[in-house]
Design a protein around this motif. Structure first.
Motif, PDB file in Angstrom:
ATOM      1  N   PHE A  89       0.867  -1.056  -0.119  1.00 42.36           N
ATOM      2  CA  PHE A  89      -0.080  -0.117  -0.067  1.00 42.36           C
ATOM      3  C   PHE A  89       1.045   1.170  -0.104  1.00 42.36           C
ATOM      4  N   LYS A 101     -14.442   2.183   0.157  1.00 41.48           N
ATOM      5  CA  LYS A 101     -14.724   1.536   1.218  1.00 41.48           C
ATOM      6  C   LYS A 101     -16.338   1.810   1.575  1.00 41.48           C
ATOM      7  N   TYR A 118     -15.316   6.777   5.502  1.00 33.86           N
ATOM      8  CA  TYR A 118     -14.016   5.997   5.381  1.00 33.86           C
ATOM      9  C   TYR A 118     -12.893   6.672   4.555  1.00 33.86           C
ATOM     10  N   PRO A 175      -6.450   4.879   6.187  1.00 39.01           N
ATOM     11  CA  PRO A 175      -5.502   5.485   7.379  1.00 39.01           C
ATOM     12  C   PRO A 175      -4.451   6.217   6.834  1.00 39.01           C
ATOM     13  N   LYS A 176      -3.695   5.842   5.761  1.00 38.81           N
ATOM     14  CA  LYS A 176      -2.505   6.276   5.233  1.00 38.81           C
ATOM     15  C   LYS A 176      -2.650   7.667   4.276  1.00 38.81           C
ATOM     16  N   GLU A 207      -3.415  10.063   7.196  1.00 42.37           N
ATOM     17  CA  GLU A 207      -1.976  10.552   7.775  1.00 42.37           C
ATOM     18  C   GLU A 207      -1.334  11.765   6.527  1.00 42.37           C
TER      19      GLU A 207
END
Lengths: 657, 153
Positions: B40, B128, B133, B136-137, B140
Motif C-alpha cells: 500500500f 470502502k 472512510y 488510514p494512510k 496521515e
C-alpha cells in the motif's frame, strides 16, 4: 428511563456473572448458587437486549447508540435488527448468546454431574464477567446523548436487508458456542471431570458448528446479492475471522469422536477446544476493534482494541497455565494400544492436520498485514490469489480423504479389505475420469484439470457416503449420528461442486449498455429495456429493467435498482438474479454515463454456474451437525462402561458426527 | 505393513510424515504468500520512488481528485481519474464498473501496476463501505488539511 434501567440490568448481569464464576470455581462448587446466578445473568442480558429493542422501536434518540443506528423512517423490522447493527449492540448480542449457551450447558450437564456442571458454568461465568465488564465500561449501548438528538443517523443501508437481520444472531451463537467446549475443558483441568465429559461436550460442538455454518452461509449469500459484485467470498479479514473458528470447530468435532470413543488425542482435543474459542475471540477483536475497516466495523475506539487483546491473551495464557499445572487430568481413563498406520485414528489425525493447516494459512494471511502495520513496517495486503492458491492444495486432500475415511476401521485395518469396501467408490471415480472431461467439454467448451479433480472428489464422496449409508441401513439403521454424517458429507460434496464450477466456468462481464441494447452470456440474451424510478420507505431508487431470454424461449423480467437511502450520501446497488439449480444470471447496475441524460449505463452481467450449490452445501453441513447433535447417545448418563469391550466390526464403525 | 513395526516405530513414521507434510506446506505457503503481497503506497511515496516500483503490484490510496474523473468518449468502460494526497497525484486508468461508493472528493484505493509513463493501470478499484472512510494512510498524508468531517449527531 430505558437507559437507566438498561444500565441496572447490565450491572445485575455482571454481578451475577462474577457470582457464577466464584460459585463454580471454589474448591467445593455450589451448584445451586451457580444456577441462580446463571439465570440472573441471562435475565439481565436478555432484559437489556429487549429494552434496547424497545428504545429502537420507540425511536428513543436520547440513547447515543440508537441515535447512531436508527432513523424515524427506518422500517420496524430493521429498527429491531439495528439492535445489533453497531458495535455496542453486537457486543450485547455476544453476551446474550453466551447466556443462552450457559443455560443450555447447565441444563445438559447437571443431569450428568452437578459439580462438573457448576465448574463449567464457573468458567463460562469468567468469560461472561470479562466480556460483561468490557461492554459496561467501554461499549455501553445505554450511554446517554445529551441533549437528545432530533433524528437518528439511520442504519447503514448495507444492513437493511432481511438476510442481514438474521446473520449476526446466528453467527454470534456459533462464535460463542466455542465457549462451551472451552469451558468444559478448562473445568476438567480445574477440578477434574467425570469420565463421560468427553462425550457430553460433543453436541455443543456440533450445534456451535451448525449455527456458525448457517451464519456464514447467510453472510455469504447476503454479500452475493447485496454488495453488487456477484462474489460469494472475498477473503475479507472479517470473513476470515468467522472462517477460522469454523475450521477449528470442524476439526474439533471430528477429533472428539476419537477422544470420546477410544481415548485418543486427549491433549490435542483440549488444545483445539482452547484454540477454537481463542479464534472466536480473535474474530470478535478483528471485527469490533476497528483495526479493520469494513462494513462490519464503523466508528472505533482504540481502547476497545487493547482491552480485547488483553482478554484474548488472558484466555490463551490462562488455559496454557492450567494445562501446565493440571495436564494429567486430561489423560484418558483408558490406555489403549497405539493405532496402526492404516486406521480411522490416522485418518482423523490427517483430517485435523489439514483443517488446522488451512486455519493457519488463513490466520497468516489475515494477521500478517495487521502485524506489519502495527510494527510500522509498511502497509500491505494479502490478496485473494494467496488464499485461493493455498486453500486449494490444503483442502482438496481433505475431500479425497473423506472417501476412504468413513470406511476405515478404528485402531487397525487391512488395505485389501479397505479396497474391497471402496470398490463402488473407485469404480465411480474411474468412470468419472473418462466421462467428466467430455461432459464438461460438451457443455462448457473447455476443460480445466483442477475443476475435473475437484468434481471427481465430489463424485467420490457422494458415492462413498451413499454406499456407506445404504450398507448401514441394511444392517440395522443409520441413527441420528450416522444420518448427520451422511448429510454433512454430502454437503461437503455439494459445496465443492459449487465452488469448482463457479471458479472454473463463471463469467463476469462489465458491459456498457444503451436502452434497447442486448448482451449475450452463457447461452442467454439480456436486453436492457429502460430505466425507471421507485419510492421506497426510506430511499428512492432508479430501476433498471432488463429482459432475459434463455434457451427455452421464455422471457423473464429482471429489475435491478440503484438506491439512495435517507442520510447516506452514497447509492446502493440492488442486484437482479435469475436463479436456477445449475446457474444464476446476475445483473447489477453500475453507473450512468456522463452526461447522465444519454441513458446508457455500465452494467455488471455475470453467469454463475452451480453457485447455489455452495450455500446448499454449507446448509447441509449445518443440518448434518444438528442431526448428529440430536443423537440420543449424548444424553445418556451412564458413561462408557457399556462400551469398554466394543471392538469395531469389519463393516464398520460406530459413529460419525 | 511389515510385522517388525513396533508401535514406537509406527509413531515415528507418523510424526516424520506429518513433519514432511508441514515443511512442504510451509514452503508452498511461503511462495504463495510472497507472490501475493500487495504493498500500500500513497501518491506522495510513488512520486519519490515510483520508478523503482514499476514491476510491483501496488495499492494506491488517496482522494479522488474532484473533476478528474473522465469516462471514455466512445462509450466504452474505460475510466480515467486521479488519486491525490496532500503532496502529489497519480493518474489511474481502469476498465470496468466502479464501486457504488466511488465518488469525487472521497477516498478510494486502486490496485494495479504502473506503466512507463507513471500511470497506474488498475485491475481493481475499491471504495470502502463507510461513507466517511478514508484509508488510514491517506488520513496521515492529509494531516494538516481539513479535519475529517464527522457526521451530525
Amino acid at each position: 428511563m430505558i437507559g437507566e434501567l438498561g444500565q441496572i440490568l447490565l450491572i445485575i448481569a455482571l454481578v451475577a456473572a462474577v457470582v457464577q464464576a466464584w460459585g463454580g470455581l471454589v474448591a467445593r462448587p455450589q451448584p445451586r448458587l451457580v444456577t441462580v446466578a446463571a439465570v440472573w445473568q441471562a435475565l439481565g442480558i436478555l432484559g437489556a437486549i429487549v429494552l434496547l429493542g424497545v428504545a429502537f422501536v420507540n425511536n428513543d434518540f436520547s440513547l447515543s447508540y440508537v441515535a447512531q443506528n436508527s432513523h424515524r423512517t427506518l422500517p420496524l423490522i430493521y429498527r429491531i435488527a439495528a439492535v445489533w447493527g453497531g458495535h455496542e449492540g453486537s457486543m450485547l448480542l455476544w453476551l446474550a448468546a453466551l447466556s443462552v449457551w450457559s443455560l443450555f450447558a447447565l441444563r445438559g450437564l447437571r443431569r450428568h454431574d452437578l459439580s462438573y456442571a457448576a465448574r463449567t458454568l464457573g468458567m463460562l461465568g469468567v468469560v461472561g464477567a470479562s466480556v460483561g465488564a468490557f461492554v459496561l465500561f467501554t461499549s455501553n449501548p445505554f450511554a446517554r446523548l445529551l441533549p437528545a438528538a432530533e433524528e437518528g443517523m439511520s442504519l447503514n443501508p448495507m444492513l437493511q436487508d432481511p438476510g442481514m437481520a438474521m446473520h449476526p444472531p446466528l453467527l454470534y451463537l456459533g462464535y460463542v458456542g466455542t465457549a462451551v467446549p472451552f469451558a468444559m475443558t478448562l473445568a476438567a483441568l480445574w477440578g477434574g471431570a467425570p469420565a463421560g465429559w468427553t462425550r457430553w461436550v460433543r453436541p455443543y460442538t456440533a450445534v456451535a458448528l451448525a449455527l456458525l455454518s448457517f451464519g456464514i452461509a447467510l453472510g455469504s449469500w447476503w454479500a452475493y446479492y447485496v454488495l453488487g459484485w456477484g462474489g460469494w467470498w472475498f477473503w475479507d479479514p472479517v470473513e476470515n475471522a468467522s472462517l477460522m473458528p469454523w475450521l477449528a470447530l470442524a476439526a474439533l468435532l471430528h477429533v472428539q469422536i476419537a477422544r470420546d470413543q477410544h481415548g485418543r488425542f486427549p491433549y490435542w482435543t483440549a488444545t483445539l477446544s482452547v484454540g477454537a474459542f481463542v479464534l472466536a475471540l480473535l474474530g470478535t477483536f478483528l471485527v469490533r476493534s476497528g483495526v479493520l475497516t469494513s462494513v462490519h466495523a464503523f466508528a472505533s475506539d482504540p481502547r476497545r482494541g487493547s482491552v480485547m487483546l488483553a482478554l484474548i491473551a488472558a484466555a490463551l495464557f490462562g488455559s496454557l497455565a492450567l494445562v501446565a499445572k493440571n495436564g494429567e487430568r486430561l489423560r484418558s481413563e483408558r490406555q489403549s494400544r497405539a493405532p496402526a498406520l492404516l486406521s480411522r485414528d490416522t485418518a482423523l489425525a490427517v483430517n485435523n492436520l489439514l483443517l488446522v493447516a488451512a486455519c493457519g494459512c488463513v490466520l497468516l494471511g489475515t494477521l500478517y498485514p495487521l502485524i506489519m502495520d502495527a510494527l510500522q513496517l509498511g502497509k500491505l495486503s494479502v490478496g485473494p490469489p494467496y488464499f485461493d492458491a493455498v486453500m486449494t492444495p490444503v483442502l482438496l486432500p481433505v475431500l479425497f480423504l473423506l472417501m476412504p475415511a468413513i470406511w476405515i476401521n478404528w485402531s487397525r485395518d487391512r488395505g485389501s479389505d479397505l479396497l474391497c469396501r471402496l470398490r463402488p467408490t473407485l469404480i465411480a471415480v474411474l468412470i468419472g475420469v473418462f466421462v467428466l472431461p467430455f461432459v464438461l467439454a460438451h457443455v462448457y467448451g473447455q476443460v480445466y484439470p483442477l475443476v475435473v479433480i475437484a468434481l471427481l472428489g465430489a463424485v467420490g464422496v457422494i458415492v462413498s457416503t451413499l454406499h456407506w449409508a445404504w450398507r448401514r441401513l441394511r444392517s440395522g439403521g443409520l441413527g441420528a449420528a450416522g444420518t448427520g454424517m451422511v448429510i454433512a458429507h454430502l454437503g461437503v460434496a455439494a459445496f465443492v461442486v459449487g465452488v469448482a464450477m463457479v471458479k472454473g466456468y463463471g463469467l463476469e462481464h462489465d458491459v456498457h449498455m444503451q436502452p434497447g441494447g442486448t448482451h449475450q452470456l452463457g447461452g442467454c440474451s439480456l436486453v436492457f429495456d429502460r430505466m425507471g424510478e421507485r419510492e421506497g420507505p426510506n430511499y428512492t431508487a432508479q430501476t433498471g429493467h432488463f429482459t432475459l431470454t434463455c434457451g427455452d424461449g421464455a422471457a423473464r423480467p429482471l429489475v435491478t435498482e440503484k438506491r439512495n437511502y435517507v442520510n447516506f450520501g452514497m447509492p446502493m446497488t440492488e442486484s437482479a438474479i435469475d436463479w436456477g439449480l445449475t446457474r444464476d444470471i446476475y445483473v447489477a447496475l453500475g453507473s450512468p454515463d456522463e452526461p447522465a441524460d444519454a441513458g446508457a449505463w455500465s452494467v455488471r452481467v455475470q453467469y454463475k454456474p452451480f453457485v447455489r450449490w455452495i450455500w446448499i452445501g454449507v446448509v447441509l453441513m449445518a443440518l448434518g451437525a444438528l442431526s448428529a447433535a440430536a443423537a440420543a447417545r449424548f444424553r445418556r448418563t451412564v458413561p462408557h462402561a457399556d462400551r469398554q469391550a466394543a471392538v469395531p466390526s469389519s463393516t464398520s464403525v460406530e459413529i460419525q458426527a | 505393513m511389515s510385522k517388525v513395526m513396533t508401535p514406537r516405530r509406527k509413531r515415528l513414521i507418523l510424526l516424520l510424515l506429518a513433519g514432511a507434510l508441514l515443511v512442504a506446506a510451509g514452503l508452498f505457503v511461503k511462495q504463495a504468500f510472497r507472490s501475493n503481497l500487495v504493498f500500500f503506497v500513497t501518491p506522495g511515496e510513488l512520486a519519490t520512488d515510483g520508478a523503482a516500483r514499476s514491476k510491483e503490484l501496488l495499492r494506491v490510496g488517496g482522494l479522488v481528485q474532484p473533476g478528474s474523473v473522465h469516462r471514455a468518449a466512445d462509450g466504452g468502460l474505460e475510466v480515467r481519474f486521479t488519486l491525490a494526497d496532500a503532496t502529489s497525484a497519480v493518474p489511474v486508468v481502469y476498465r470496468g464498473v466502479l464501486p457504488d461508493l466511488f465518488v469525487e472528493g472521497k477516498g478510494a484505493i486502486a490496485q494495479g501496476k504502473l506503466d512507463d509513463s507513471g500511470t497506474l493501470i488498475a485491475t481493481e478499484v475499491l471504495a470502502k463501505h463507510d461513507e466517511n472512510y478514508m484509508p488510514p494512510k491517506v488520513q496521515e498524508a492529509l494531516k494538516g488539511g481539513q479535519p475529517m468531517q464527522k457526521a451530525a449527531q
